[in-house]
Design an enzyme around this catalytic site. Structure first.
Site, short mmCIF file in Angstrom:
data_model
loop_
_atom_site.label_atom_id
_atom_site.label_comp_id
_atom_site.label_asym_id
_atom_site.label_seq_id
_atom_site.Cartn_x
_atom_site.Cartn_y
_atom_site.Cartn_z
N TRP A 158 -33.95 -23.63 -32.46
CA TRP A 158 -32.61 -23.17 -32.99
C TRP A 158 -31.90 -24.83 -32.80
O TRP A 158 -31.44 -25.31 -32.45
CB TRP A 158 -31.70 -22.40 -31.31
CG TRP A 158 -30.61 -21.24 -31.86
CD1 TRP A 158 -29.21 -21.34 -32.09
CD2 TRP A 158 -31.66 -20.36 -32.99
NE1 TRP A 158 -29.00 -20.30 -32.58
CE2 TRP A 158 -29.85 -19.24 -32.76
CE3 TRP A 158 -32.35 -19.84 -33.30
CZ2 TRP A 158 -29.95 -18.12 -34.24
CZ3 TRP A 158 -32.20 -18.29 -33.54
CH2 TRP A 158 -31.45 -18.23 -34.00
N ASP A 220 -22.69 -26.11 -35.08
CA ASP A 220 -20.72 -25.45 -35.32
C ASP A 220 -21.46 -24.18 -35.25
O ASP A 220 -22.54 -23.31 -35.17
CB ASP A 220 -21.13 -25.35 -37.41
CG ASP A 220 -21.62 -24.95 -38.22
OD1 ASP A 220 -22.66 -24.33 -38.51
OD2 ASP A 220 -21.26 -24.43 -39.08
N GLU A 223 -23.80 -22.46 -36.77
CA GLU A 223 -25.77 -22.88 -36.51
C GLU A 223 -26.24 -23.18 -37.67
O GLU A 223 -28.01 -23.46 -37.58
CB GLU A 223 -26.00 -21.02 -35.63
CG GLU A 223 -25.65 -20.38 -34.80
CD GLU A 223 -26.37 -19.21 -34.44
OE1 GLU A 223 -27.19 -18.11 -34.76
OE2 GLU A 223 -25.84 -19.01 -32.94
C1 NOJ Z 1 -29.49 -18.17 -37.90
C2 NOJ Z 1 -28.00 -18.04 -37.88
O1 NOJ Z 1 -27.56 -17.11 -36.73
C3 NOJ Z 1 -27.12 -17.90 -39.01
O2 NOJ Z 1 -25.94 -18.12 -37.86
C4 NOJ Z 1 -27.45 -19.12 -40.52
O3 NOJ Z 1 -27.24 -18.42 -40.93
C5 NOJ Z 1 -29.25 -19.13 -40.69
N1 NOJ Z 1 -29.69 -18.62 -39.04
C6 NOJ Z 1 -29.37 -19.85 -40.72
O4 NOJ Z 1 -30.79 -19.72 -41.22
C1 NOJ Z 2 -25.12 -15.87 -36.89
C2 NOJ Z 2 -23.48 -16.16 -36.62
O1 NOJ Z 2 -23.11 -17.22 -37.92
C3 NOJ Z 2 -22.85 -16.62 -35.38
O2 NOJ Z 2 -22.24 -17.13 -35.74
C4 NOJ Z 2 -23.20 -15.76 -34.59
O3 NOJ Z 2 -22.82 -16.68 -32.86
C5 NOJ Z 2 -24.30 -15.14 -34.70
N1 NOJ Z 2 -25.24 -15.07 -35.83
C6 NOJ Z 2 -24.61 -13.71 -33.71
O4 NOJ Z 2 -23.57 -13.34 -33.89
#
Ligand code: NOJ
Ligand code: NOJ
Length: 495
Positions: A158, A220, A223
């Site tokens: 992650w 960020d 993620e």
């Molecule tokens: C999963 C994350 O939660 C999301 O925010 C992000 O854009 C993608 N992974 C990127 O692959």
């Molecule tokens: C993806 C988002 O980009 C992230 O900000 C969020 O924490 C997770 N999803 C879970 O909602």
């Protein structure tokens, strides 16, 4: 009436019955100048907003499990969001505190306090075990972004660590502590729930983590990108400023001073995110890894930061800050042009719709995998909330200095100008332009709400995203954060 093919297909497929979004538009109309005309029919938007806020608050309660975990979404596959994210949970719980500010003790508010206690206990258990982000001694484990719903660590790959979560949770606890000071019944109930010590423990760890690690590279809030982020820094700044005040009040002045000093250093670092060359605040500096798509470094995270770190007594990067507004204007312009759905600027009832807003223009996350990014509910709602808050601030202060940086934002809100705005002018209540602006800011905010209404389900359901092409909902269904963003925007709407 001529029914558009998409709508016909939609009805045939029974999407309405399933509560999924059905874009009920007629054929796309030619591009109109956005939100230029006076708005008809605001009372019906208002009643929708109220009903939607109640439904959303119910969803926030329903998506917290008995052990205190806050589901990001009930979706368990494509995508699997059946986890407790530190960031989402803190924001969702913070939004619910609004219920306690407004209301006297009630069965509902007592239930909320019980859920808050569960959340704090759950948070404490996540703080006490090592995980992929690090160990407990140096508190690096607090940077872990998400947990299984039994509070155990998620061991898969992650984007970690993510340093905003502890600061957001600290801000939540500090707000709760303030409410307990202001209302004896809240203090008594927290006592009865035997949660005061846990509150203090969780808070102290979150602040200590923030103090020790704010300079370290982090992923960020989306993620994706490793580096130093405006969003993280601003919420860390606010957590340390408020944390310092809390500690001083507790008689711990040395520790309070250390937090205050760190906050000053963070404040200095935040100034570097303004790019006069670009004319907006950059999302990330010192990028050192992760996804490399964000070429313009322009991101709604700036607006979210200003909202999540706002303190009415401190103008530092407040929602009315010129640089925040310059960034917001660029985002609105950019998404307005990028997403085909934004060519439709009126809903079927004739209400103006502002553009659906995504995370950043080059985004490729489609809600499940990587293809092309879409509009999000929580980001579109952030724009609504920003406009309500700016309007409120104008009403409170009664004057506005127009600058090179904030002019595009106000000009955009005003639309096709009946009154011209000019740089350097200082407007006050006697100016017709000032009055027009206050009205137009609220109408623009309402136009963002109308956009959200248009793409949400008939029963008020909101997923994570809505398609840039056809407006249908996408990504994790019933995203808890979407509901929190709605509650928060509608609360800002109420003068
Ligand atoms: C999963 C994350 O939660 C999301 O925010 C992000 O854009 C993608 N992974 C990127 O692959
Ligand atoms: C993806 C988002 O980009 C992230 O900000 C969020 O924490 C997770 N999803 C879970 O909602």
């Amino acid at each position: 009436m001529q029914i558009a093919p998409q709508l016909r297909a939609c009805i045939l497929l029974g999407f309405q019955v399933l509560g999924l979004a059905c874009p009920s538009y007629a054929e796309p109309r030619p591009v109109e100048v956005s939100y230029a005309a006076p708005l008809p029919g605001s009372p019906e938007l208002e009643s929708w907003a109220k009903a939607q806020a109640i439904r959303s608050a119910d969803m926030l309660a329903a998506q917290q499990l008995d052990n205190g975990a806050v589901l990001a979404s009930p979706s368990q596959r494509e995508p699997n969001y059946y986890f407790h994210w530190t960031r989402d949970a803190a924001l969702v719980m913070t939004t619910q505190l609004l219920e306690l500010t407004k209301k006297e003790q009630s069965a509902r508010s007592l239930q909320l306090l019980a859920r808050i206690a569960d959340y704090l206990r759950f948070s404490k258990s996540t703080q006490e075990v090592p995980n992929q982000s690090g160990g407990v001694e140096d508190l690096l484990n607090l940077g872990e972004p998400k947990f299984h719903v039994d509070a155990s660590a998620y061991d898969g790959p992650w984007g970690r660590p993510q340093s905003d979560g502890p600061a957001l949770r600290a801000l939540f606890i500090l707000k709760l502590a303030k409410l307990a000071m202001a209302h004896a019944w809240i203090a008594a109930e927290l006592q009865r729930l035997d949660i005061r010590l846990t509150m203090d423990e969780v808070l102290r760890r979150d602040l200590a983590y923030t103090l020790a690690h704010w300079r370290a590279p982090s992923f960020d809030l989306w993620e994706e990108v490793r580096g130093s982020h405006f969003y993280n820094r601003l919420v860390q700044y606010r957590a340390l400023v408020d944390g310092a005040a809390y500690l001083r009040a507790e008689g711990q002045s040395a520790l309070g001073r250390a937090y205050g000093d760190a906050a000053t250093a963070i404040a200095a670092s935040l100034e570097r995110f303004w790019s006069s060359e670009h004319g907006y605040l950059l999302a990330t500096l010192e990028r050192s890894g992760g996804i490399d798509d964000k070429r313009q470094n322009l991101d709604i995270a700036i607006v979210l930061a200003a909202l999540h770190a706002a303190d009415p007594l401190d103008p530092f990067f407040a929602p009315t800050d010129d640089r925040v507004l310059a960034t917001a204007a660029r985002l609105s312009e950019s998404f307005s042009a990028a997403y085909p759905i934004n060519r439709i600027t009126r809903d079927p009832s004739g209400h103006a719709m502002a553009p659906g807003i995504g995370r950043y223009p080059e985004d490729r996350y489609d809600g499940v995998g990587s293809s092309v990014g879409h509009a999000w509910f929580l980001t579109t709602l952030a724009m609504a909330e920003l406009h309500y808050r700016v309007a409120k601030q104008l009403a409170d202060t009664g004057s506005l200095a127009l600058t090179e940086r904030n002019l595009p934002f106000y000009q955009r809100a005003l639309g096709a100008p009946s009154v011209a705005l000019s740089r350097g002018a200082v407007l006050d209540r006697r100016d017709p332009a000032f009055l027009a602006l206050m009205t137009r800011l609220r109408e623009t905010a309402d136009a963002y709400l109308a956009r959200v209404r248009y793409h949400s389900g008939r029963n008020g359901a909101m997923s994570e995203q809505f398609s840039r092409y056809d407006g249908f909902m996408r990504g994790a269904r019933d995203l808890t954060w979407s509901y929190a963003a709605l509650v928060s925007a509608v609360a800002a709407r109420t003068p």
